[in-house]
Design an enzyme around this catalytic site. Structure first.
Site, PDB file in Angstrom:
ATOM      1  N   GLY A 365       0.824  -1.201   0.000  1.00 19.43           N
ATOM      2  CA  GLY A 365       0.000   0.000   0.000  1.00 19.43           C
ATOM      3  C   GLY A 365       0.853   1.244   0.000  1.00 19.43           C
ATOM      4  O   GLY A 365       2.070   1.187   0.217  1.00 19.43           O
ATOM      5  N   PRO A 366       0.250   2.392  -0.260  1.00 20.29           N
ATOM      6  CA  PRO A 366       1.001   3.648  -0.290  1.00 20.29           C
ATOM      7  C   PRO A 366       1.536   4.031   1.084  1.00 20.29           C
ATOM      8  O   PRO A 366       1.083   3.495   2.106  1.00 20.29           O
ATOM      9  CB  PRO A 366      -0.047   4.662  -0.786  1.00 20.29           C
ATOM     10  CG  PRO A 366      -1.360   4.043  -0.463  1.00 20.29           C
ATOM     11  CD  PRO A 366      -1.177   2.575  -0.556  1.00 20.29           C
ATOM     12  N   GLY A 368       2.147   5.739   4.651  1.00 19.23           N
ATOM     13  CA  GLY A 368       1.315   6.416   5.635  1.00 19.23           C
ATOM     14  C   GLY A 368      -0.044   5.818   5.890  1.00 19.23           C
ATOM     15  O   GLY A 368      -0.842   6.403   6.619  1.00 19.23           O
ATOM     16  N   VAL A 369      -0.329   4.630   5.331  1.00 18.80           N
ATOM     17  CA  VAL A 369      -1.660   4.048   5.537  1.00 18.80           C
ATOM     18  C   VAL A 369      -1.667   3.072   6.715  1.00 18.80           C
ATOM     19  O   VAL A 369      -2.705   2.477   6.998  1.00 18.80           O
ATOM     20  CB  VAL A 369      -2.174   3.352   4.259  1.00 18.80           C
ATOM     21  CG1 VAL A 369      -2.384   4.356   3.158  1.00 18.80           C
ATOM     22  CG2 VAL A 369      -1.225   2.251   3.811  1.00 18.80           C
ATOM     23  N   LYS A 371       0.880   0.419   7.460  1.00 22.92           N
ATOM     24  CA  LYS A 371       1.404  -0.933   7.260  1.00 22.92           C
ATOM     25  C   LYS A 371       2.284  -1.363   8.438  1.00 22.92           C
ATOM     26  O   LYS A 371       2.101  -2.447   8.998  1.00 22.92           O
ATOM     27  CB  LYS A 371       2.218  -0.991   5.953  1.00 22.92           C
ATOM     28  CG  LYS A 371       1.410  -0.701   4.697  1.00 22.92           C
ATOM     29  CD  LYS A 371       2.221  -0.929   3.441  1.00 22.92           C
ATOM     30  CE  LYS A 371       3.403   0.016   3.328  1.00 22.92           C
ATOM     31  NZ  LYS A 371       3.024   1.425   3.225  1.00 22.92           N
ATOM     32  N   THR A 372       3.221  -0.513   8.801  1.00 17.39           N
ATOM     33  CA  THR A 372       4.147  -0.866   9.896  1.00 17.39           C
ATOM     34  C   THR A 372       3.418  -0.943  11.233  1.00 17.39           C
ATOM     35  O   THR A 372       3.637  -1.867  12.024  1.00 17.39           O
ATOM     36  CB  THR A 372       5.280   0.171   9.978  1.00 17.39           C
ATOM     37  OG1 THR A 372       5.959   0.237   8.726  1.00 17.39           O
ATOM     38  CG2 THR A 372       6.273  -0.212  11.056  1.00 17.39           C
ATOM     39  N   SER A 688      -2.384   2.488 -18.914  1.00 12.47           N
ATOM     40  CA  SER A 688      -3.795   2.776 -18.641  1.00 12.47           C
ATOM     41  C   SER A 688      -4.247   4.149 -19.133  1.00 12.47           C
ATOM     42  O   SER A 688      -5.409   4.506 -18.968  1.00 12.47           O
ATOM     43  CB  SER A 688      -4.077   2.667 -17.140  1.00 12.47           C
ATOM     44  OG  SER A 688      -3.290   3.588 -16.426  1.00 12.47           O
ATOM     45  N   LYS A 731      -7.763   4.996  -8.169  1.00 13.44           N
ATOM     46  CA  LYS A 731      -8.142   5.891  -9.271  1.00 13.44           C
ATOM     47  C   LYS A 731      -9.551   6.443  -9.082  1.00 13.44           C
ATOM     48  O   LYS A 731      -9.803   7.638  -9.287  1.00 13.44           O
ATOM     49  CB  LYS A 731      -8.035   5.141 -10.600  1.00 13.44           C
ATOM     50  CG  LYS A 731      -6.604   4.800 -11.005  1.00 13.44           C
ATOM     51  CD  LYS A 731      -6.557   3.994 -12.290  1.00 13.44           C
ATOM     52  CE  LYS A 731      -5.128   3.681 -12.691  1.00 13.44           C
ATOM     53  NZ  LYS A 731      -5.050   2.879 -13.924  1.00 13.44           N
TER      54      LYS A 731
END
Length: 792
Positions: A365-366, A368-369, A371-372, A688, A731
């Site tokens: 994922g990007p 700051g979401v 994950k850590t 795309s 998107k």
């Protein structure tokens, strides 16, 4: 100054007499026995001083319980010894040393307790008379013989006591003398003291001494066996001691021989494979023969220390509670419903199947979401040690596997170092930023990770430095990445991908209110009574000062506001701060990100595309301008090779379908086409944007405007087919934030709509397109020009 008082002994009367009582703990006094000891209890000191001052008599009795500091009547025996105080010495620290001589046995008629000391009404307990017979003589001799054996076996009694025994002829006096000089339990001594019949007293003593002799014989036998075992190693011991002394004399404090023995003992206590133990002991033998202080000895010592510090047989116990895990994940993270559900499924399976080999999870994922942080919550939920390994920029295989000991400055790799840091063989290890691995001439670190992340192989992971198989099968590995396309394929195949998507606007707002504000209040020394921020200000920060998939920048901005508020409060400029929109603009400066305004008027040659980036989704307008020329196609805006190829495909498609599209046949001979993607400094690539470029070129060549509230994504073929794309959730989120009303997506992506947030799904109208005709129908305005067949 010490004060000494000497007094003479006094006579003992037969009538009842009230005298002070001196309770003793663990000591039994006998007649004709002289005791020299310290007393510290106030009542005992007062009793001794009274006895010295009046009559010099004191009744010495033993306590039944040693730990009683203030004994009661039930805690004292009724038979004791009437004694005479010979000497008192007052010492510092409220202690008194006394010298007391026993006179005769005494029996208590009644105890009396007062505030100063204990008194008792006592009467002398005289011995019974007996006749001297051969039996009594035999008892005396037997007692002397047994005590002689006792003295020979007991190392704690002086041997000159036998001289005193030979001079005593009376049975009672002999029993008292022996029992007072033997090291026995006070209860046994009290039993002998209470016996008034001299013959029975001596018989009891013989039974006690016989039992004690058996115990002493066993002790000596055990000591002899221990000495025998020690003698076998005596020569080796003396040699070691000689080596140690020689080393100390030479100033070499480190003794490899003794150190190697210490290492050998420590390794023997570990539950290791026989081959591993054999190799480690061989290393200890090699170390013992090295010169002290040499570089080889230091290298070998470091190696043995590293091996000893590893958790070969230490494991923490899993504490998997599904309900508690759900609470922890919900407490620490807002949203991320799918990710939490997947983690709970993994924990449930692990709880049911204890022997299940750990599945390697990869959170993609990007930035700051969360994950850590969600991995930290997972470790907390199952009660495992947490260790993080950052793989960003790792380009040397030796950083994973370690360096061989032949190199100067060799050390273990990151995996073994993490195990040492965890101190258990089953921690949770986070391999952070696995997509940032690089490679150079020193080897490929991704290849070194293949063995680590393969549950079928990692039970015998071999680090180059340790050079011993180490079991990693019980480790729970979790990896993170921003772009799964950058993960090396062999590693990707070994992991289960869990996608984390960018937060919606409402999720960011909720995270800020429920988590970030309270967290930063604590960090900045504020509280809700002196700092407040309204909802409108939070929304302004999200819209105007952050542009991210996660919430890191949002947290930084909130922290910045709190720091500035803290400064105002400390400098007495304000007693409390209530943040509003004006305060936000004053403190953070002008709004950085203006909300993208969608033109209400349709425009020719401008199409809004949708792009995926490492920080989430974005809208990407494509502009096309026509000029007189020779059919050249110019592409600008830092576009990659794939996007340039998409532009060529678009032109080729239009040339082959010019008639259907209502475009002049010779446009490619007379018209130059310039395709541009704004924000030229930002690199862009991917297939795309194919439908976006094609629509923009068709709009420019046919002079038909494009609806500005429509956004699109999809790859295009030469035959006009629309192919599926990735990153649809990000998107469509970007389209939602930009205020787009209609989104055109490939038909094959229809199944991906289930992953899209409900707020996005209800706000947007989705058009499924399997060819470009569908795209043109929904994207281009209708025209009244009858010559143009592109209209519907």
């Amino acid at each position: 100054m010490n004060e000494i008082t000497n007094i003479d002994g006094g006579g003992i009367e037969n009538s009842n007499e009230v005298v002070p009582v001196l309770p003793l703990r663990g000591i039994v006094m006998f007649p004709n026995m002289i005791l020299h000891f310290d007393i510290g209890r106030k009542k005992s000191i007062a009793a001794v001083e009274h006895a010295m001052k009046f009559g010099k008599k004191i009744f010495v009795v033993t306590q039944k319980h040693i730990r009683k500091n203030s004994p009661k009547e039930s805690d004292l025996y009724l038979i004791g010894t009437i004694a005479s105080v010979k000497q008192i010495l007052h010492q510092s620290g409220n202690l008194v040393r006394v010298l007391i001589e026993g006179v005769c046995r005494g029996q208590v008629i009644d105890y009396m307790f007062n505030d100063n000391y204990i008194e008792a009404s006592i009467t002398p307990a005289h011995e019974l008379d007996y006749k001297v017979t051969p039996q009594t003589k035999a008892l005396v001799r037997q007692a002397q013989e047994i005590f002689s054996k006792y003295l020979s076996l007991s190392p704690r009694t002086p041997p000159d006591l036998m001289w005193g025994i030979r001079t005593i002829k009376k049975m009672g006096d002999l029993a008292d003398y022996i029992i007072s000089n033997a090291i026995l339990d006070f209860a046994e001594k009290q039993e002998v003291l209470e016996e008034l019949n001299p013959q029975s007293r001596l018989e009891k003593l013989l039974i006690i001494l016989t039992d004690e002799l058996e115990v002493l014989s066993l002790e000596n036998e055990i000591a002899y066996k221990l000495k025998e075992n020690l003698d076998r190693h005596q020569k080796e011991f003396f040699l070691r001691e000689q080596i140690k002394v020689i080393s100390q004399e030479l100033g070499e404090e480190d003794d490899p021989f003794s150190e190697s023995e210490e290492y050998r003992k420590k390794f023997s206590k570990l539950k290791l494979d026989k081959q591993v133990i054999k190799k480690l002991k061989k290393e200890c033998d090699r170390f013992s023969k090295m010169p002290p202080g040499s570089s080889e000895a230091n290298t070998c010592r470091l190696y043995l220390d590293e091996c000893l510090s590893l958790p070969w047989d230490k494991a923490s116990k899993d504490n998997i509670n599904i309900n508690e895990a759900v609470k922890i994940l919900d407490r620490d993270h807002y949203g991320l419903k799918d990710v939490k559900e997947r983690i709970i499924e993994i924990l449930a399976v692990k709880q049911l199947s204890k022997n299940l080999k750990s599945q390697i999870i990869c959170l993609v994922g990007p930035p700051g979401v969360g994950k850590t942080s969600i991995v930290q919550s997972l470790a907390s939920a199952i009660g495992r040690k947490y260790v993080r390994i950052s793989l960003g920029g790792v380009k040397d295989e030796s950083e994973i596997r370690g360096h061989r000991r032949t190199y100067v400055g060799a050390m273990p790799g990151k995996i073994i170092f993490a195990m040492k840091q965890a101190e258990t063989k089953n921690p949770l290890i986070l391999l952070d930023e696995i997509d940032k691995l690089t490679r150079d001439y020193n080897g490929d670190p991704a290849a070194a990770l293949l063995e680590v992340l393969d549950p079928e192989q990692n039970n015998k992971f071999c680090d180059h430095y340790i050079d011993l198989p180490f079991d990693l099968s019980e480790v729970l590995f979790v990896t993170t990445a921003n772009d799964k396309r950058q993960i090396p394929p062999p590693l990707y195949d070994r992991m289960e991908i869990i996608n984390l998507y960018s937060y919606t606007y409402e999720e960011k707002f909720s995270i800020a209110k429920k988590h970030l504000i309270s967290k930063q209040l604590e960090k900045n020394g504020l509280n809700s009574s002196i700092f407040g921020i309204d909802d409108e200000s939070i929304r302004l920060i999200i819209d105007g000062y952050t542009k991210e998939a996660g919430v890191r920048e949002l947290e930084r901005k909130i922290a910045s506001l709190m720091r500035k508020s803290a400064k105002l409060i400390v400098s007495k400029e304000a007693s409390a701060v209530a943040v509003n929109k004006k305060f936000v603009i004053d403190m953070l400066g002008p709004i950085k990100f203006k909300k993208e305004k969608i033109s209400k008027k349709s425009e020719i040659g401008i199409v809004r595309g949708l792009a995926w980036t490492s920080v989430g989704g974005e809208t990407m307008p494509i502009e096309v301008s026509l000029m007189k020329g020779k059919g050249q196609v110019q592409i600008t805006g830092s576009l990659g090779d794939v996007m340039k190829e998409s532009a060529q495909i678009a032109v080729s498609y239009i040339r082959s379908n010019y008639d259907k599209l209502g475009i002049n046949q010779d446009f490619y001979n007379k018209t130059d086409i310039h395709i541009h993607a704004p924000e030229g400094a930002v690199p862009k690539d991917g297939p795309s944007a194919g439908v976006t470029m094609t629509t923009a070129i068709v709009s420019a060549l046919s002079n038909v405007p494009v609806k500005q509230d429509v956004a699109m994504t999809g790859e295009v073929t030469l035959k006009g087919k629309v192919l599926p794309i990735g990153g649809l959730k990000e998107k469509t989120m970007a389209a939602y934030k930009a205020g787009v009303k209609t989104v055109i997506i490939p038909s094959e992506n229809e199944s991906d709509l289930k992953d899209i947030d409900e707020v996005v799904k209800t706000s947007l109208h989705f058009v499924m397109a399997d060819n470009l005709d569908t795209v043109f129908i929904h994207a281009l305005e209708k025209t009244k020009n009858k010559d143009k067949t592109i209209v519907h």
